[in-house]
Motif scaffolding. Structure first.
Motif, mmCIF file in Angstrom:
data_model
loop_
_atom_site.group_PDB
_atom_site.id
_atom_site.type_symbol
_atom_site.label_atom_id
_atom_site.label_comp_id
_atom_site.label_asym_id
_atom_site.label_seq_id
_atom_site.Cartn_x
_atom_site.Cartn_y
_atom_site.Cartn_z
ATOM 1 N N MET A 1 0.803 -1.193 0.000
ATOM 2 C CA MET A 1 0.000 0.000 0.000
ATOM 3 C C MET A 1 0.851 1.265 0.000
ATOM 4 O O MET A 1 0.317 2.353 -0.083
ATOM 5 N N SER A 2 2.156 1.154 0.108
ATOM 6 C CA SER A 2 2.990 2.353 0.196
ATOM 7 C C SER A 2 2.994 3.145 -1.110
ATOM 8 O O SER A 2 3.456 4.276 -1.132
ATOM 9 N N GLY A 3 2.481 2.591 -2.194
ATOM 10 C CA GLY A 3 2.425 3.286 -3.469
ATOM 11 C C GLY A 3 1.234 4.228 -3.587
ATOM 12 O O GLY A 3 1.030 4.835 -4.627
ATOM 13 N N TRP A 4 0.443 4.348 -2.553
ATOM 14 C CA TRP A 4 -0.724 5.209 -2.594
ATOM 15 C C TRP A 4 -0.300 6.675 -2.576
ATOM 16 O O TRP A 4 0.633 7.065 -1.885
ATOM 17 N N ASP A 5 -0.991 7.485 -3.334
ATOM 18 C CA ASP A 5 -0.826 8.933 -3.304
ATOM 19 C C ASP A 5 -2.212 9.513 -3.550
ATOM 20 O O ASP A 5 -2.625 9.698 -4.694
ATOM 21 N N ILE A 6 -2.926 9.766 -2.462
ATOM 22 C CA ILE A 6 -4.345 10.110 -2.555
ATOM 23 C C ILE A 6 -4.566 11.582 -2.239
ATOM 24 O O ILE A 6 -4.017 12.119 -1.283
ATOM 25 N N SER A 7 -5.393 12.192 -3.039
ATOM 26 C CA SER A 7 -5.866 13.551 -2.775
ATOM 27 C C SER A 7 -7.250 13.415 -2.144
ATOM 28 O O SER A 7 -8.199 13.005 -2.815
ATOM 29 N N SER A 8 -7.360 13.735 -0.865
ATOM 30 C CA SER A 8 -8.653 13.570 -0.190
ATOM 31 C C SER A 8 -9.729 14.452 -0.821
ATOM 32 O O SER A 8 -10.882 14.042 -0.922
ATOM 33 N N SER A 9 -9.351 15.639 -1.284
ATOM 34 C CA SER A 9 -10.341 16.501 -1.932
ATOM 35 C C SER A 9 -10.787 15.895 -3.265
ATOM 36 O O SER A 9 -11.951 16.009 -3.646
ATOM 37 N N GLY A 10 -9.870 15.235 -3.957
ATOM 38 C CA GLY A 10 -10.222 14.551 -5.206
ATOM 39 C C GLY A 10 -11.167 13.395 -4.957
ATOM 40 O O GLY A 10 -12.145 13.205 -5.701
ATOM 41 N N VAL A 11 -10.899 12.626 -3.899
ATOM 42 C CA VAL A 11 -11.787 11.511 -3.558
ATOM 43 C C VAL A 11 -13.168 12.042 -3.191
ATOM 44 O O VAL A 11 -14.188 11.525 -3.652
ATOM 45 N N GLU A 12 -13.213 13.092 -2.393
ATOM 46 C CA GLU A 12 -14.504 13.667 -1.995
ATOM 47 C C GLU A 12 -15.263 14.202 -3.205
ATOM 48 O O GLU A 12 -16.474 14.007 -3.324
ATOM 49 N N PHE A 13 -14.555 14.846 -4.118
ATOM 50 C CA PHE A 13 -15.199 15.382 -5.321
ATOM 51 C C PHE A 13 -15.815 14.260 -6.151
ATOM 52 O O PHE A 13 -16.983 14.315 -6.533
ATOM 53 N N VAL A 14 -15.033 13.225 -6.411
ATOM 54 C CA VAL A 14 -15.513 12.123 -7.252
ATOM 55 C C VAL A 14 -16.639 11.360 -6.560
ATOM 56 O O VAL A 14 -17.660 11.047 -7.177
ATOM 57 N N THR A 15 -16.485 11.080 -5.268
ATOM 58 C CA THR A 15 -17.539 10.328 -4.576
ATOM 59 C C THR A 15 -18.825 11.151 -4.454
ATOM 60 O O THR A 15 -19.914 10.586 -4.467
ATOM 61 N N SER A 16 -18.703 12.481 -4.375
ATOM 62 C CA SER A 16 -19.920 13.299 -4.337
ATOM 63 C C SER A 16 -20.623 13.278 -5.693
ATOM 64 O O SER A 16 -21.859 13.289 -5.757
#
Length: 130
Positions: free
Chosen positions: A1-16
């Motif tokens: 899982m160390s290869g993750w690079d997540i933008s929380s705002s991007g996740v929130e935008f897409v999930t919304s």
């Protein structure tokens, strides 16, 4: 899982966006049920005049069977989307908290197929996974 690079705002935008689309799909599914019922009633029968409730004709019966056989698939669409959105948000929260193991577990759980409980089957009330 160390290869993750997540933008929380991007996740929130897409999930919304997905949540908004799910609301639209829910409205369409409700309309689908109403429209199918209307079509079944409007199809009529080949019988003569009758008193009381109209008998069910062949087309009405076929539509009822179609709806019954596809209900699980229709419910699965919403349940799959909801589980994916929930899993993405949960995994992102763990990622931000620095718990990559729990983030990975959340992601893995979200990938599993949701369980669908159809009304009238196995004592369920319908819906499935929340």
């Amino acid at each position: 899982m160390s290869g993750w690079d997540i933008s929380s705002s991007g996740v929130e935008f897409v999930t919304s966006l997905v949540a908004d689309a799910m609301d639209d799909v829910a409205k369409d599914v409700k309309a689908y049920g109403t429209d199918m019922e209307s079509a079944a009633v409007s199809a009529g029968t080949v019988s003569g005049p009758y008193c009381g409730a109209a008998p069910t004709g062949a087309i009405g019966a076929a539509l009822a069977i179609f709806v019954e056989k596809t209900a699980g698939d229709v419910l699965f669409l919403g349940a799959r989307a909801a589980k994916s959105v929930s899993g993405a948000r949960e995994a992102t929260a763990y990622y931000l908290a620095g718990d990559l193991e729990m983030a990975g577990r959340s992601e893995h759980r979200a990938l599993g197929a949701p369980k669908i409980d159809l009304p009238g089957q196995s004592g369920g009330q319908g819906g499935g996974d929340k």
